[in-house]
Each structure stands twice: as structure tokens, then as C-alpha cells.
Motif scaffolding. Sequence first.
Motif, mmCIF file in Angstrom:
data_model
loop_
_atom_site.group_PDB
_atom_site.id
_atom_site.type_symbol
_atom_site.label_atom_id
_atom_site.label_comp_id
_atom_site.label_asym_id
_atom_site.label_seq_id
_atom_site.Cartn_x
_atom_site.Cartn_y
_atom_site.Cartn_z
ATOM 1 N N LEU A 182 -13.553 -33.406 8.946
ATOM 2 C CA LEU A 182 -13.449 -32.153 8.183
ATOM 3 C C LEU A 182 -14.702 -31.927 7.343
ATOM 4 N N ALA A 183 -15.127 -32.992 6.647
ATOM 5 C CA ALA A 183 -16.322 -32.878 5.796
ATOM 6 C C ALA A 183 -17.586 -32.769 6.642
ATOM 7 N N GLY A 184 -17.661 -33.595 7.676
ATOM 8 C CA GLY A 184 -18.855 -33.596 8.519
ATOM 9 C C GLY A 184 -19.041 -32.302 9.291
ATOM 10 N N GLY A 185 -17.937 -31.642 9.614
ATOM 11 C CA GLY A 185 -18.013 -30.420 10.409
ATOM 12 C C GLY A 185 -18.727 -29.288 9.710
ATOM 13 N N ILE A 186 -18.662 -29.281 8.372
ATOM 14 C CA ILE A 186 -19.321 -28.197 7.625
ATOM 15 C C ILE A 186 -20.603 -28.678 6.943
ATOM 16 N N ASN A 187 -20.982 -29.932 7.214
ATOM 17 C CA ASN A 187 -22.198 -30.494 6.619
ATOM 18 C C ASN A 187 -23.391 -30.164 7.515
ATOM 19 N N LEU B 47 -25.202 -22.619 6.377
ATOM 20 C CA LEU B 47 -25.494 -21.897 5.134
ATOM 21 C C LEU B 47 -25.811 -20.427 5.407
ATOM 22 N N ALA B 48 -26.198 -20.131 6.642
ATOM 23 C CA ALA B 48 -26.493 -18.732 6.998
ATOM 24 C C ALA B 48 -25.242 -17.869 6.923
ATOM 25 N N ILE B 49 -24.079 -18.461 7.168
ATOM 26 C CA ILE B 49 -22.849 -17.670 7.245
ATOM 27 C C ILE B 49 -22.512 -16.985 5.921
ATOM 28 N N MET C 110 -15.165 -21.692 6.797
ATOM 29 C CA MET C 110 -15.532 -23.106 6.691
ATOM 30 C C MET C 110 -14.335 -24.028 6.936
ATOM 31 N N LEU C 111 -13.151 -23.607 6.460
ATOM 32 C CA LEU C 111 -11.954 -24.406 6.725
ATOM 33 C C LEU C 111 -11.669 -24.445 8.224
ATOM 34 N N LEU C 112 -11.832 -23.313 8.890
ATOM 35 C CA LEU C 112 -11.657 -23.269 10.343
ATOM 36 C C LEU C 112 -12.654 -24.180 11.047
ATOM 37 N N ILE C 113 -13.901 -24.139 10.609
ATOM 38 C CA ILE C 113 -14.929 -24.966 11.240
ATOM 39 C C ILE C 113 -14.633 -26.442 11.035
ATOM 40 N N GLY C 114 -14.259 -26.818 9.802
ATOM 41 C CA GLY C 114 -13.946 -28.219 9.528
ATOM 42 C C GLY C 114 -12.764 -28.712 10.346
ATOM 43 N N ALA C 115 -11.684 -27.927 10.372
ATOM 44 C CA ALA C 115 -10.499 -28.323 11.137
ATOM 45 C C ALA C 115 -10.804 -28.388 12.626
ATOM 46 N N SER C 116 -11.567 -27.427 13.123
ATOM 47 C CA SER C 116 -11.902 -27.402 14.546
ATOM 48 C C SER C 116 -12.830 -28.549 14.923
ATOM 49 N N SER C 117 -13.680 -28.966 13.997
ATOM 50 C CA SER C 117 -14.548 -30.120 14.260
ATOM 51 C C SER C 117 -13.718 -31.380 14.440
ATOM 52 N N ALA C 118 -12.681 -31.515 13.617
ATOM 53 C CA ALA C 118 -11.779 -32.662 13.771
ATOM 54 C C ALA C 118 -11.047 -32.601 15.116
ATOM 55 N N MET C 119 -10.604 -31.395 15.494
ATOM 56 C CA MET C 119 -9.934 -31.254 16.787
ATOM 57 C C MET C 119 -10.897 -31.555 17.935
#
Length: 432
Positions: A51-56, A61-63, A284-293
Motif C-alpha cells: 500500500l505504501a510502496g504503491g504510491i511512493n 506527484l503529477a496527479i 492514491m488509495l486506489l493506486i495503493g490498494a491496486s498495487s497490493a492486488m
Amino acid sequence: MEYSGLVLVGVFFFLLLLNVPISFSIGVATIATMLYSIDFMPAMTTVAQRLAGGINSFALLAIPFFVLSGLIMGQGGIAKRLIECAMALIGMLPGGLALVNVLSCTLFGAISGSAVAATSAIGSFMIPQMEKNGYDKNFATAVTGAAATTGMLIPPSNILIIYAIASGGVSIAALFVAGYLPGMLVATALMIVCAGYSKLKGYPTGARLPLKVVLEKVLAAIPSLLLIFIVIGGIIGGVFTATEAGAIAVLYSLALSVGFYKEVKIKQLPEILLKAGETTAIVMLLIGASSAMSWILSYENIPQTISDFLLTLSENPLLILLLINLALIIVGAFMDMTPAVLIFTPIFLPVATELGMSPLHFGIMIVLNLSIGLCSPPVGSVLFVGCAVAKTTIEKIIRPLLPLYLAMFVVLMLVTYIPGISEFLPKFFGLY
């Protein structure tokens, strides 16, 4: 492996049926699959890390910058000037107001980076205007919804940034440039359909304006359109990165909307900043959760299994790409673009690359495909916004939407099977 895949899919869709927000559905399904595969503490630690790594990511930052610039320009009088410019240029053609609608939505969607914003801003003016001039309200709403999605391909586009992250490193600059030709093709195809439909229905043609008035309207819109050229020109020229371009877009939109047009007041900025923060947090929450998936998908070797299965169905790459497109069209009808890109890029990209398709080409294909889902029931967000603006129902606009769907699908097939449409400009500018 097959059972863990069933757990993931089963929990995910069960939660969606219960109307659980998609980011939580993704997260809970991922945790359930982790717990099925590994022990509790390693499972929860891995989810937290992903979750943390997915948004790191610096690119992400462009978003928030592009979200903020889009919100500022959405309230900055940009829509009115773009509509007047389009009216002056093409309003006199057959189905003039419908063509103006398409061009205005395309330009505003590109500037704001939001199909929903384009539907709301352009639709609130163009739908009543078209109805007043004899156009069917449901046709006007359908045109607005379909045309608003073209902004997803023409930069600055947040979804292209998200695909760059999901694909594991495709150049954002290359993706931005690659979206121009497909985006313009979609807009052109929609205009052709609108002109033919309007002629068939006998809708009126607008008056030809004097050259002086045309020049005045075009000049008034140029400051708004300059944002696109500043962002892309700076990226192509190596002056700044995509993330830095987002910050410059915020500064430019502030100067234009607050200082030049004076349509946005200083006291409105806190509300705009808060809304930008909320939108960014959701993404960002979507990106973090999707990175875990995506991690659990890779851990369980699910993308490779799906890839092997698809490649055993047929040796014909044209058929396999058609199947991928059909699957994504179905996905787009039930899922928003951001989670769809994050979830299905790791699944279908290996198949596409196995067939010889470049990650850049596939990225444009998947974004164009899922853009169709934005104006498709039952989940198409632009449909709900368009219907709310026009005070009509989704059922009533489906019929006029069908020829527009067909036009978009034809362009999708062209983009899928002709790599040069996506790759020509990035290669020409040396970005790919």
C-alpha cells in the motif's frame, strides 16, 4: 493457485455487489487472498508495505498538480471561450452545434484532464443550446458524454500517468504524445457521425460569422489552449518532467483564471484546494490498494496463467487482441478507469507483449477502450453527470449513443491493429 485466484475474484465481486467502495473491495479481497496463501503477520505486513510502496513514486506527484489545475480551469471561464471558438470555426457546418459540442468537449477534456468536468462544464451550456435550436435533448446528451471521453487520451491525462506506473516504466512523455492521434481520430469519427445523424434528422446549420468575429473568438481561446502546448512542448523539449509540468500547469491556470480572466476569486481557492485534496486521496488509495492486488496476482502467477490460457485459445494474434478488447469493454462498463487500468494492465500486458505489441501501444489501446466504458451503463460516470445536467434518463440516451459507440469502436480497432497510430509521434520526437 487456482483457489487463491477464486478467493480474490469471489471476494472482490461479492463486495462490489454489496456497493462497497472499490478501493476497499480491492483491499479486502487482497487481504483475504493473502491470508489464504500465507500466515497472518506476513500477509498483513506485505499488504501494508505494498500500500505504501504503491504510491511512493515521484511520477505520481503529477496527479495532484494536474487535478488542481483542472479544477481551477474548470471554474475559470475556459469552457465558455472554447465553445465560442468552436462555434466560430465549425458552427456553420451540417449539424454545427453537435460538432461544436464534440470539439468543445475534446478541448476542455484535454485541458482539464477530466471527462466528468468536461461533461458538466460543456454540457450545462451546449445541451440547452442544442435543444433550443431544435436538436433532440437525448442526442445532445449522448454527444456530450461520448465526446468528453476523448480528453482521457489527449494530455495532460492522469490516467496515462497511472498506466505508466502500472506498466512498470513506460515513459509518461511518450504516452502523452502518443495519445494525440488516437484522441483526434475519436473526435473526428464522432464528428462524422454527428454530421450524418444531424443531416438525417434535419437539424439546423449555424450561421457563418464574419472573419473579424471568428478571429476575435479564436484569439480569446488561445490563452486557454496554450496550456496543452506549454505542457507538451516543455516535456518534448526536455525543459521539465511530467511532474514538473503539473506544477507549471497549476501556476499557469492560476495566472489565467485568477489574474487574466478574473473568473476565479481568491476566496474560492481554499474550496478548490480541498476538492483537489479529496480527489487525490481517492486516487492514491486506489493506486495503493491496486498495487497490493497486483503483487498478490504476481505472487500467485495469475497473469502468466491467464496469458498461457489466452495463447492456447488461438495462434491468431488478431483474434486474441479482439478477445482482450471485448473483455476490457465489459470491464469498463462495470468498473471505473483507474482501478481497471491498475488491475488489468499486469494481467493483459504480458499477453500483448507476447504477441509483439509494445507497452506504449497497449497503453493507448487500454485507455481508449476503457474510455468507452466512461459513457457506458451501468457505471459510466459521464452518463450520470450528462443525464443530471440534461434532466433526462440513461435509458433515453442509449439509442442515440449507439452510432457514437460504433464510431469509437471502429477507432479502437484501428488503434489496436495499426501500431503507427500510437507510435508515430513518440518515435518522431525521439521519445520512444
